[in-house]
Design a protein around this motif. Structure first.
Motif, short mmCIF file in Angstrom:
data_model
loop_
_atom_site.label_atom_id
_atom_site.label_comp_id
_atom_site.label_asym_id
_atom_site.label_seq_id
_atom_site.Cartn_x
_atom_site.Cartn_y
_atom_site.Cartn_z
N GLY A 47 12.04 -4.93 -1.82
CA GLY A 47 12.89 -5.27 -2.82
C GLY A 47 12.67 -6.33 -3.28
N GLY A 48 12.07 -7.82 -3.22
CA GLY A 48 11.28 -8.65 -3.95
C GLY A 48 9.85 -8.33 -4.85
N ASN A 49 9.80 -7.29 -5.55
CA ASN A 49 8.62 -6.93 -5.73
C ASN A 49 7.58 -7.30 -5.84
OD1 ASN A 49 10.11 -4.46 -7.40
ND2 ASN A 49 10.31 -6.37 -8.90
N VAL A 50 7.45 -7.25 -4.10
CA VAL A 50 5.93 -8.02 -4.04
C VAL A 50 5.07 -7.10 -3.67
CG1 VAL A 50 5.01 -9.57 -1.32
CG2 VAL A 50 7.12 -10.58 -3.13
N LEU A 51 5.44 -5.50 -2.97
CA LEU A 51 4.73 -4.83 -1.99
C LEU A 51 4.96 -3.52 -3.16
CD1 LEU A 51 4.25 -4.32 1.86
CD2 LEU A 51 2.86 -5.77 -0.24
N LEU A 58 6.86 3.05 4.78
CA LEU A 58 5.82 3.57 5.85
C LEU A 58 5.74 2.01 6.16
CD1 LEU A 58 2.98 4.55 6.14
CD2 LEU A 58 2.35 4.23 3.81
N VAL A 59 6.41 0.61 4.94
CA VAL A 59 5.55 -0.63 5.29
C VAL A 59 6.78 -0.60 6.48
CG1 VAL A 59 6.15 -2.90 4.63
CG2 VAL A 59 4.82 -1.16 2.96
N PHE A 60 7.68 -0.70 6.65
CA PHE A 60 8.13 -0.43 7.89
C PHE A 60 7.42 0.32 9.05
CE2 PHE A 60 11.08 1.39 10.56
CZ PHE A 60 12.60 0.24 10.90
N THR A 61 7.07 1.39 9.18
CA THR A 61 6.52 1.81 10.24
C THR A 61 5.40 1.41 10.57
OG1 THR A 61 7.55 3.88 9.58
CG2 THR A 61 5.10 4.34 10.99
#
Length: 112
Positions: A47-51, A58-61
């Motif tokens: 949400g902070g536009n880092v990724l 996929l990041v959560f997994t």
């Protein structure tokens, strides 16, 4: 480890608690807590536009599976100690030492 040190686990066994229920409850509690932390981390990162170009699911997994491995490693380490303070001191050291072969391999990859 604190429960083992204070003999609370033996009291629970006397009362009829099975070992797999004990370890399952600890694993479930830790993973519920880690799920909320991973969710907050994914919201902050995606949400902070880092990724920006990464899929949040996929990041959560990835982070959830990493936390599952970390909790499993902590459960393994806790079975070797009977005193809470010694386990806390050695746990961080063992966690760092488990990362050491990877960093040494990366450093000396060209030589090997």
């Amino acid at each position: 480890v604190y429960e083992k040190q204070e003999r609370l686990r033996e009291v629970m066994r006397i009362m009829g608690l099975k070992t797999w229920v004990y370890w399952g409850s600890w694993m479930g509690f830790a993973m519920i807590l880690m799920t909320f932390l991973v969710l907050a981390l994914v919201i902050i990162l995606c949400g902070g536009n880092v990724l920006t170009y990464s899929d949040p699911s996929l990041v959560f997994t990835f982070f959830w599976l990493y936390s599952l491995a970390t909790v499993s490693f902590c459960s393994l380490v806790s079975s070797f100690f009977s005193r809470a303070k010694v386990a806390a001191a050695c746990g961080g050291l063992l966690y760092y030492l488990s990362y050491l072969p990877y960093s040494l391999y990366n450093r000396y990859e060209d030589v090997l």
